[in-house]
Design a protein around this motif. Structure first.
Motif, PDB file in Angstrom:
ATOM      1  N   TYR A  64       0.829  -1.206   0.000  1.00 43.26           N
ATOM      2  CA  TYR A  64       0.000   0.000   0.000  1.00 43.26           C
ATOM      3  C   TYR A  64       0.865   1.257   0.000  1.00 43.26           C
ATOM      4  N   LEU A  65       1.892   1.303   0.857  1.00 38.49           N
ATOM      5  CA  LEU A  65       2.750   2.490   0.951  1.00 38.49           C
ATOM      6  C   LEU A  65       3.528   2.743  -0.338  1.00 38.49           C
ATOM      7  N   VAL A  66       4.038   1.683  -0.954  1.00 39.42           N
ATOM      8  CA  VAL A  66       4.785   1.838  -2.207  1.00 39.42           C
ATOM      9  C   VAL A  66       3.866   2.347  -3.312  1.00 39.42           C
ATOM     10  N   ARG A  67       2.641   1.775  -3.420  1.00 37.71           N
ATOM     11  CA  ARG A  67       1.676   2.231  -4.436  1.00 37.71           C
ATOM     12  C   ARG A  67       1.284   3.687  -4.203  1.00 37.71           C
ATOM     13  N   ARG A  68       1.048   4.043  -2.961  1.00 40.31           N
ATOM     14  CA  ARG A  68       0.644   5.416  -2.633  1.00 40.31           C
ATOM     15  C   ARG A  68       1.757   6.409  -2.961  1.00 40.31           C
ATOM     16  N   ASN A  69       3.001   6.046  -2.643  1.00 38.43           N
ATOM     17  CA  ASN A  69       4.133   6.918  -2.951  1.00 38.43           C
ATOM     18  C   ASN A  69       4.306   7.076  -4.460  1.00 38.43           C
ATOM     19  N   ALA A  70       4.166   5.970  -5.194  1.00 32.72           N
ATOM     20  CA  ALA A  70       4.289   6.028  -6.662  1.00 32.72           C
ATOM     21  C   ALA A  70       3.191   6.905  -7.259  1.00 32.72           C
ATOM     22  N   ARG A  71       1.990   6.819  -6.705  1.00 35.35           N
ATOM     23  CA  ARG A  71       0.871   7.653  -7.181  1.00 35.35           C
ATOM     24  C   ARG A  71       1.169   9.126  -6.921  1.00 35.35           C
ATOM     25  N   GLU A 124       3.942  17.595  -4.344  1.00 40.16           N
ATOM     26  CA  GLU A 124       5.125  18.258  -3.802  1.00 40.16           C
ATOM     27  C   GLU A 124       5.297  17.856  -2.338  1.00 40.16           C
ATOM     28  N   PHE A 125       6.358  17.116  -2.079  1.00 40.15           N
ATOM     29  CA  PHE A 125       6.651  16.686  -0.721  1.00 40.15           C
ATOM     30  C   PHE A 125       7.190  17.875   0.069  1.00 40.15           C
ATOM     31  N   VAL A 126       6.736  18.007   1.304  1.00 39.08           N
ATOM     32  CA  VAL A 126       7.236  19.068   2.178  1.00 39.08           C
ATOM     33  C   VAL A 126       8.307  18.495   3.098  1.00 39.08           C
ATOM     34  N   GLU A 127       8.996  19.402   3.791  1.00 34.65           N
ATOM     35  CA  GLU A 127      10.030  18.968   4.723  1.00 34.65           C
ATOM     36  C   GLU A 127       9.414  18.063   5.779  1.00 34.65           C
ATOM     37  N   GLY A 128       9.998  16.893   5.949  1.00 30.39           N
ATOM     38  CA  GLY A 128       9.508  15.950   6.943  1.00 30.39           C
ATOM     39  C   GLY A 128       8.638  14.842   6.370  1.00 30.39           C
ATOM     40  N   ASP A 129       8.177  14.979   5.118  1.00 31.52           N
ATOM     41  CA  ASP A 129       7.416  13.899   4.496  1.00 31.52           C
ATOM     42  C   ASP A 129       8.332  12.710   4.235  1.00 31.52           C
ATOM     43  N   ILE A 130       7.843  11.537   4.514  1.00 29.34           N
ATOM     44  CA  ILE A 130       8.622  10.322   4.268  1.00 29.34           C
ATOM     45  C   ILE A 130       8.203   9.762   2.912  1.00 29.34           C
ATOM     46  N   GLN A 131       9.170   9.478   2.082  1.00 30.18           N
ATOM     47  CA  GLN A 131       8.885   8.876   0.790  1.00 30.18           C
ATOM     48  C   GLN A 131       9.078   7.369   0.919  1.00 30.18           C
ATOM     49  N   TRP A 132       7.956   6.661   0.971  1.00 28.38           N
ATOM     50  CA  TRP A 132       7.975   5.219   1.175  1.00 28.38           C
ATOM     51  C   TRP A 132       8.198   4.496  -0.148  1.00 28.38           C
ATOM     52  N   ASP A 133       9.451   4.408  -0.570  1.00 31.39           N
ATOM     53  CA  ASP A 133       9.774   3.672  -1.787  1.00 31.39           C
ATOM     54  C   ASP A 133      10.116   2.227  -1.421  1.00 31.39           C
ATOM     55  N   GLU A 134      10.543   1.455  -2.411  1.00 31.97           N
ATOM     56  CA  GLU A 134      10.838   0.032  -2.192  1.00 31.97           C
ATOM     57  C   GLU A 134      11.926  -0.182  -1.132  1.00 31.97           C
TER      58      GLU A 134
END
Length: 189
Positions: free
Chosen positions: A20-27, A34-44
């Protein structure tokens, strides 16, 4: 059998949440979020690395009596979490692990109640002074790096003091020959 079922259930939930996290991040990336400071990018990579480190933190918290927040605070900083959020989450984790450990020591009769009251009072006053002092420094200088430095200092101090306590315990138990040591806050038997 119950442990095996629980372990399989945890793995199943972990795989589903990771997917779910990987799909959401890819979307988010696909639509130009636009990611803000502190956002976590849940990649593979992040969805494997961070949970493994958190599991190891939990293992060491249980084995050595350290709060999981002591390990997870620096991890969250490395993940890019805002220092104030990292500090607050770490403090919350440390509160629960400390409360659990203290309750266990009290239930098993390994903690002197008057000693606990003194430590609680000193801890409360020191925390209040640290919070006020850190807030003043951060407002005055407009820097959040003080939080990261304080987390690093606490981790370093904890490692140093745990090493000293371990060396003292080994020396005491080898000197008495019975292999038992009450520790710095326990009752003598």
């Amino acid at each position: 059998l119950a442990n095996a079922i629980m372990f399989i259930w945890i793995l199943y939930i972990s795989v589903k949440v990771r997917s779910y996290l990987v799909r959401r991040n890819a979307r988010k990336i696909r639509v130009g979020y636009e990611f803000v400071e502190g956002d976590i990018q849940w990649d593979e990579r992040a969805t494997i690395l961070y949970p493994v480190v958190c599991c190891l933190a939990g293992f060491f918290a249980g084995m050595f009596g350290i709060g999981g927040g002591i390990v997870k605070g620096p991890l969250m900083l490395a993940m890019g979490v805002h220092p104030a959020v990292s500090s607050g989450a770490s403090a919350c984790m440390i509160l629960f692990t400390s409360f659990t450990a203290t309750t266990s020591f009290l239930v098993f009769g390994l903690l002197l109640p008057d000693y606990a009251v003194v430590c609680l009072s000193v801890g409360f006053v020191a925390t209040l002074a640290g919070q006020i002092g850190l807030s003043y420094l951060m407002k005055k200088n407009q820097r959040n790096s003080y939080i990261a430095f304080s987390i690093g200092g606490v981790v370093l101090l904890s490692a140093f003091l745990m090493t000293i306590q371990s060396l003292v315990s080994m020396t005491e138990s080898s000197g008495h020959g019975n292999g038992k040591s009450a520790g710095i806050c326990g009752k003598d038997e």
